[in-house]
Scaffold this motif. Structure first.
Motif, PDB file in Angstrom:
ATOM      1  N   ASP A 217       0.830  -1.195   0.000  1.00 25.37           N
ATOM      2  CA  ASP A 217       0.000   0.000   0.000  1.00 25.37           C
ATOM      3  C   ASP A 217       0.873   1.256   0.000  1.00 25.37           C
ATOM      4  O   ASP A 217       0.598   2.223  -0.718  1.00 25.37           O
ATOM      5  CB  ASP A 217      -0.921  -0.010   1.217  1.00 25.37           C
TER       6      ASP A 217
ATOM      7  N   LYS B  57      -2.370  -1.283  -4.350  1.00 27.36           N
ATOM      8  CA  LYS B  57      -3.485  -1.418  -3.415  1.00 27.36           C
ATOM      9  C   LYS B  57      -3.796  -2.878  -3.095  1.00 27.36           C
ATOM     10  O   LYS B  57      -3.448  -3.788  -3.832  1.00 27.36           O
ATOM     11  CB  LYS B  57      -4.729  -0.720  -3.980  1.00 27.36           C
ATOM     12  N   THR B  58      -4.494  -3.067  -1.986  1.00 26.26           N
ATOM     13  CA  THR B  58      -4.773  -4.414  -1.488  1.00 26.26           C
ATOM     14  C   THR B  58      -5.970  -5.009  -2.202  1.00 26.26           C
ATOM     15  O   THR B  58      -7.106  -4.589  -1.987  1.00 26.26           O
ATOM     16  CB  THR B  58      -5.027  -4.397   0.030  1.00 26.26           C
TER      17      THR B  58
ATOM     18  N   LEU C 252      -6.910   0.108   4.685  1.00 24.13           N
ATOM     19  CA  LEU C 252      -6.526  -0.660   3.505  1.00 24.13           C
ATOM     20  C   LEU C 252      -7.709  -0.957   2.603  1.00 24.13           C
ATOM     21  O   LEU C 252      -7.587  -0.972   1.381  1.00 24.13           O
ATOM     22  CB  LEU C 252      -5.846  -1.968   3.917  1.00 24.13           C
TER      23      LEU C 252
END
Length: 403
Positions: A93, A98-99, A120
């Protein structure tokens, strides 16, 4: 095991790493990444995944969650990560990746769930139990959002690495889906397992595990119950060569890790589209008992293969010539890898300060090695980007950036 393919398919990378080490810009005990090759690999993988309609989440643990690796993957068209744990999610992140998938393989500790759910905000969150599902739902609810949950399922006869076990009973998947849907802040989105694919050494092929059939039966049960749009996450030994088979089995998500730097087991026995993009670099320290000792710290050899004769390129000048190969003895897994021992016979034994290049299928995040990014290998203008630890934190290193 992967040194042969490095020599054949990316010799300029070997030579660039040796040159930069001899110039004092790469420290010993470092996994080194060819970020240009990573970008190419990510692009070709993503093209194949999109062609078959699969979502792609990149795994970064094997190369220490390096920020440059994350950014190269993004330039190649993959914009989401699968995080093996919270440390992995945070590093990715921070690097801008991005997760996409959280909680698999490692569940999220209770007091870290709130941060995961609010900051997140993963696209998908794997849970092994009602308790963990409740924690994820609560975290999402605090952020006024709804969390997509994947249920990790298992049944008798499935394959798990020791210490990886856990998950819901696959036979109960319809009831499980209903329970997860009933949790405020969450919705049941699909199912997952690990490993869905494994390398078969005898056949020298990647084969489906019983787990993949378990996913298929569960998906059928969900479909008969009227559920549509179910996500099927099927990770394990993922390269572009297996994407078509995953799609044919019903998978909707894939998670390349070693595939993005050309070191799945299949890459060791076949020339796949991905180029090798990682090596391990050390340096000769001293002599003893007819051996030249080189620094360790990252001598992790993934035991996917049986014992084999480890070899390394050793020398004071950049080379990818096989004449520079020497046999190496690696300490037993039960020992701390302070050093490895290099054969010192021949007219010129390795000398202190010589560069040592290994081709490992590594797991940098479980070692004390540093991770170094290189740009410009393909153009003939290699340069160090960043030097980072196994958590993706940039570090200063004596001499590494000297003028």
């Amino acid at each position: 095991m992967f040194l042969d393919v490095l020599i054949r398919r990316n010799p300029a990378f070997i030579e660039a790493a040796m040159e930069l080490h001899q110039a004092g810009r790469i420290p010993a005990n470092a996994y080194v990444l060819d970020l240009d090759a990573v970008e190419r690999n990510a692009r070709l993988f993503q093209h194949e995944a999109q062609r078959h309609g699969l979502k792609t989440f990149a795994m970064t643990k094997q190369v220490g969650r390096h920020s440059g690796f994350c950014q190269a993957v993004m330039r190649g068209g993959i914009d989401r990560a699968v995080a093996v744990d919270m440390a992995c999610a945070l590093a990715c992140d921070r690097a801008g990746l991005k997760t996409g998938h959280l909680g698999h393989l490692v569940q999220i500790p209770r007091h870290e769930a709130a941060y995961a759910g609010t900051k997140l905000q993963p696209d998908y969150w794997t849970v092994f139990s009602d308790t963990k599902a409740g924690e994820a739902a609560s975290a999402a609810r605090s952020a006024s959002r709804e969390q997509n949950l994947l249920a990790r399922i298992q049944t008798e006869g499935d394959t798990f690495y020791r210490g990886h076990e856990g998950g819901f009973a696959a036979e109960d998947i319809v009831a499980i889906a209903e329970r997860l849907d009933d949790m405020e802040g969450a919705r049941f989105a699909g199912i997952t397992t690990f490993p869905a694919l494994l390398f078969d050494l005898e056949a020298r092929k990647v084969k489906q595990t019983p787990n993949l059939a378990t996913l298929g039966r569960a998906a059928d049960a969900l479909a008969k119950a009227g559920r549509t749009g179910i996500e099927i996450n099927a990770p394990g030994t993922t390269s572009s060569a297996v994407v078509a088979a995953l799609a044919a089995s019903g998978a909707t998500q894939c998670e390349p890790g070693n595939g993005l730097h050309g070191t799945t087991p299949l890459h060791a026995v076949e020339d796949l589209p991905e180029d090798p993009a990682v090596l391990y670099l050390s340096e000769v320290s001293h002599h003893h008992g007819g051996k030249s000792y080189c620094f360790g710290g990252g001598l992790y050899i993934d035991p996917v293969f049986p014992d084999y004769q480890v070899r390394a390129i050793v020398g004071p000048e950049p080379t990818s010539d096989r004449s520079a190969l020497r046999d190496v003895e690696i300490p037993d897994y039960s020992a701390i890898d302070y050093y490895a021992m290099i054969d010192a016979t021949g007219p010129r034994p390795p000398e202190p300060g010589d560069t040592v290049i290994f081709g490992f299928r590594g797991q940098a995040f479980v070692t004390r090695a540093l991770v170094v990014g290189l740009s410009g290998v393909a153009s003939g203008n290699p340069a160090v980007t960043t030097i980072e630890n196994g958590f993706g934190d940039q570090v200063s290193w004596p001499g590494a950036f000297r003028p």
